[in-house]
Structure formats: C-alpha cells, structure tokens
Scaffold this active site. Structure first.
Site, PDB file in Angstrom:
ATOM      1  CB  CYS A  79      -0.922   0.010   1.211  1.00 29.65           C
ATOM      2  SG  CYS A  79      -2.052   1.408   1.250  1.00 29.65           S
ATOM      3  CB  CYS A  85      -2.499   4.652   6.649  1.00 25.43           C
ATOM      4  SG  CYS A  85      -4.045   3.962   7.203  1.00 25.43           S
ATOM      5  CB  CYS A  88      -1.022  -1.957   7.424  1.00 23.55           C
ATOM      6  SG  CYS A  88      -2.496  -2.465   6.547  1.00 23.55           S
ATOM      7  CB  CYS A 188      -7.916   0.350   2.073  1.00 18.83           C
ATOM      8  SG  CYS A 188      -7.793  -0.631   3.599  1.00 18.83           S
ATOM      9  CE1 TYR A 342     -19.230  -8.520  27.991  1.00 21.52           C
ATOM     10  CE2 TYR A 342     -18.913 -10.791  28.674  1.00 21.52           C
ATOM     11  CZ  TYR A 342     -18.910  -9.442  28.974  1.00 21.52           C
ATOM     12  OH  TYR A 342     -18.590  -9.025  30.247  1.00 21.52           O
ATOM     13  CG  ASP A 413     -16.108 -13.053  21.152  1.00 26.00           C
ATOM     14  OD1 ASP A 413     -15.045 -12.438  21.377  1.00 26.00           O
ATOM     15  OD2 ASP A 413     -16.574 -13.202  20.005  1.00 26.00           O
ATOM     16  CB  CYS A 440     -10.039  -9.146  20.230  1.00 26.27           C
ATOM     17  SG  CYS A 440     -10.976  -8.018  21.275  1.00 26.27           S
TER      18      CYS A 440
END
Length: 483
Positions: A79, A85, A88, A188, A342, A413, A440
């Site tokens: 990219c 940005c 990433c 993107c 969740y 989660d 996460c």
C-alpha cells in the site's frame, strides 16, 4: 536496573537503537543502557534513530525519527499509504514472519503478565498451540469505516475567539493521534479491491454537491463518516453515509447516488442521521436509499443479516476457522447447555447449536440482538434463545445459578476491555465444567485468566488465530477446565 542506567536516559534526547523483537500492541523493543524502550512502527532487525518521548518506571516510550538500516526480512509494503496511515503496522513483514511473531507474543504475554503464582505462570506458555493463519491475507475485511474531514485545520485568535480554517475537505483515515484531521486515501489493501473506484465516486460526489464536511471541534457540517460493509461469501455490498442532517436535507444524496443501483452487488445504500457529538450514534435513524437496511453474509451453512452497526467478525473466512476452534475446544454433546455471553449477532451460538441441547445468548446492543433473532429464524435454529442486557446483570438477575439453566459450557467473547469483574464472578458462580474464552486482547485475557485459575479452573490450551493480517491484533481461543 541501576539508578545510574535509568538517569542516563533523557526524554527528548535522540538515540540510535536496533530493534530486537515485537511486543504486545505491535511496538518494537530495544534497550538503552539496559532499559527497555518501546518503539512503535518498527520491526526486528531495523536500526533506527529515535527520540525518547516518555520515561517511566522500568521502561521508556519513543518515536522513530529515521530508519538508518532496513531489517533482513523487510519487504516493500503493497500500500502506498503504509508509512502514513497507521492502519497496517506490519505490511513490510512477510506474512509467515508476522504470524510467528504473533504466536510468540501470546506466549510472552502469558508468561510475563499473568498476575499469579510464578511457578504456575511459567507453565502457561507451553499451553499455546501453533497459530492458525488467515485464509486470506489481503482484501479480507468485510467492514471499513472512513471519516470525512479536512487535510489541514489551522486556527487563529480574533477578539478572544478561536477561528477555525478548514482546508481541503476529503475522506480517509485519522492518523494515530490526529483525530481532528484526516489522511486522504486512494486505496486500502485490507478491504475490497473496488475501494479505489468507490472513493473516487465519493470525492466526485463531494465536489458535485458541495455538502459541508463535519468539523469535530466546532460540531458544524454534515458529512461525518462513510461506513462500508460487504459479504465476502455473498458478494453483497452496503454503503452508508453517516451525516449530521435531517431526512429532508438528504435529497441531494439520494439524487446523486441513485446511479449506485447499478454497482455490482450493491444491496444497501443508506443515510444515517447522527445529530449528536459522538461519532457513534446512540439512536441512529437509518434511511435506505437503495435496497434495505441489511446485507447478508454466510458462515458455514448459515446466513446472517447484518445491519450497519452490528458486530460481525471482520474477517469472514478466518471467522470460520475461529468458530471451528471454539467448537473443538468446547467438545459439546447433546446433553450440554451452552451460555454464549457477549454474543453479538449470535454467530458463535448459532453455529454451536447443532452440537448441543440448548444455547442461551446474552447481548446488550439492541440492533445486534434484532439481527440475532432474525438470523436464527432464517436459519431455522429452534434450540437457541437470547436475553437482552449486560452479561453481569442478566446472569445475576434473570439467569441465577441453579434456576432456569445449568450451563455446562460457557463461551465468552468480550470486547478489548475483557470481562466485567461482576460478569467474571457470575460465570464462576454457575460452575461450568468448561469455559471457552475468545479474546481479542491477550493482556486483558491474562488478567481474567488469573481469576479463573484462582477459582479452580485449569488452562488447557490457548489457540491463536490470525484474524487481522498486517496488524498487531491477535485473537485467541482458550479452553479452561474445572479441576
């Protein structure tokens, strides 16, 4: 660490360091006089010139001034916006190296951050399994949110008033720490390959209509955010303009974007009213201009109707890997009653329903719950039910231990902040035989893990799954068994 070594490092001073490894959160790690220095935007093997920005007890934070020498593994990012940005962080690393580092970060986080007995903590890294890679490395995202804004924003003081001069209205991403301005983007590589032509259309629309762009400082203007969703498996697209405007002001959008009716796969063109000051509208009014208010996506043999703000795993193909991992870890039988806390749109619970007796989902977001009910009906799943509310409240008030259900397996989660302490206590009070924790954020997982270990659970496995190639985000599925 000696006092002499710590005092030798001066905030604001420039240093030359070599990056040794990557850490939780994605920053590179180096050392100056034995003191750990975190350097965002770097990869192992790079020699960089840095400026120390903050000095804390036991470590320093810094920023890169210049890359003096590339890393041996470094590659050319795909990219053109990579260096500006911030979306990433690792696109300049080969993908096989990215997932190796992620797997190691999970091990190190378990070893160093779990707040429990050192002897037990030392055994935890051995529970980490080999990471499952993403089936798709580029163009995997099914959702993208861009901001309308200004490339530059300067101010002047006049008669004790601050005057804002907004320059170059555009659409793009906020760079890290730059919430008031946007970086215009033309591509993107994480989202759909049609993104470039779509952004060109949006910019032409901005020029044609001259609709004012929202200023987050003055709270004036109309165009706020551009929300894009697509079904990776179905090919359906959603384009949603979030605006500070009433329905009667939306006619220019409708007239101009009717031509999108011919765009391949466009199922839903929306205008969403957000009259408040927060970017995320509390009670959004959704006006469909083309099609309905949802698009569909498939996971396995299931179909889900997704509305603009409902949570759905961002990487569809990797989500199937994730849910298979959850099912393997839960190891369900037709006697099991499963709690899906969740649950969002109920995607995990609807997939698991085929393997067990009953599934009960809990979700606080009303739109997500509507999507869950709609999808469960469409998928003809009769052994799943949903409760609306916060997990800790529902478990303590409506689903008390030993009353309606005896949960043998609990799936959690939670968001990045991890489990609410009362939710964690309520799960433990139900004494499930097994807890499958989808996380996460490994740092908040290990905080919750410590409490489960103290409550008599044993960590069996931690399975990393790469849901977010080229970023530092790591998803894990951990299985805890009651001793």
């Amino acid at each position: 660490m000696s006092i002499v070594e710590n005092t030798s490092i001066i905030p604001g001073k420039q240093y030359t360091v070599t990056i040794e490894k990557l850490t939780h959160g994605g920053a590179g790690l180096a050392h100056i006089d034995g003191l750990a220095v975190f350097v965002p935007g770097t990869i192992p093997g790079q020699k960089v010139e840095i400026a120390v920005t903050k000095k804390k007890d036991g470590f320093c934070e810094s920023k890169v001034l210049k890359v003096l020498q590339k890393a041996k593994d470094e590659i050319q990012p795909r990219c053109s916006h990579f260096h500006d940005c911030g979306g990433c962080t690792w696109q300049n690393l080969p993908y096989d190296k990215q997932i190796d580092y992620k797997e190691e970060i999970v091990r190190e986080t378990l070893e160093h951050l779990t707040p429990i007995d050192a002897e037990i903590r030392a055994q935890l890294p051995g529970r980490v399994l080999k990471i499952i890679p993403s089936p798709q490395v580029f163009h995997y995202r099914n959702k993208l949110e861009l901001s309308f804004g200004f490339e530059n924003m300067r101010t002047e003081q006049r008669n004790n008033r601050r005057i804002y001069f907004d320059e170059n209205p555009s659409v793009g991403f906020h760079q890290p720490g730059q919430w008031a301005t946007v970086l215009p983007v033309s591509e993107c590589h994480l989202y759909d390959e049609q993104i470039s032509s779509l952004l060109s259309d949006v910019r032409r629309f901005m020029e044609d209509t001259k609709l004012p762009v929202y200023n987050p400082k003055t709270h004036k203007g109309m165009l706020r955010t551009l929300l894009l969703r697509r079904g990776i498996q179905t090919g359906e697209h959603m384009i949603a303009f979030v605006v500070k405007a009433k329905k009667k002001e939306l006619e220019p959008l409708f007239q101009h974007f009717m031509r999108f009716g011919g765009r391949s796969g466009l199922k839903s063109l929306l205008v969403i009213e957000n009259m408040g000051q927060n970017d995320k509208p509390d009670n959004p009014k959704v006006h469909p201009l083309v099609g309905g208010t949802t698009i569909s996506e498939r996971l396995f043999d299931l179909t889900f109707e997704i509305s603009p703000f409902s949570f759905f795993q961002t990487n569809t193909l990797a989500a199937e890997k994730l849910y298979q991992t959850v099912a393997e870890g839960a190891d369900l039988s037709q006697r099991d009653t499963v709690l899906d806390a969740y649950c969002g749109m109920g995607t995990i619970g609807q997939y698991l329903a085929r393997f067990c007796d009953k599934v009960v989902g809990i979700e606080s977001h009303p739109t997500a719950l509507e999507d869950a009910l709609r999808s469960a009906g469409k998928n003809r799943i009769g052994n799943i039910s949903f409760y609306k509310g916060r997990t800790e409240q529902v478990l303590k008030q409506q689903l008390k231990p030993g009353e309606k259900y005896n949960f043998s397996v609990v799936i959690v989660d939670p968001p990045r902040a991890g489990l609410h302490p009362q939710a964690r206590e309520a799960v433990i009070a139900h004494t499930p035989e097994k807890i499958v924790y989808v996380s996460c954020n490994t740092a908040t997982f290990v905080r919750d893990l410590a409490e489960f270990l103290k409550a008599g659970y044993e960590l069996r496995t931690v399975q990393p799954v790469d849901m977010f190639p080229h970023t530092a985000h790591i998803e894990t599925v951990s299985v805890l068994q009651k001793k």
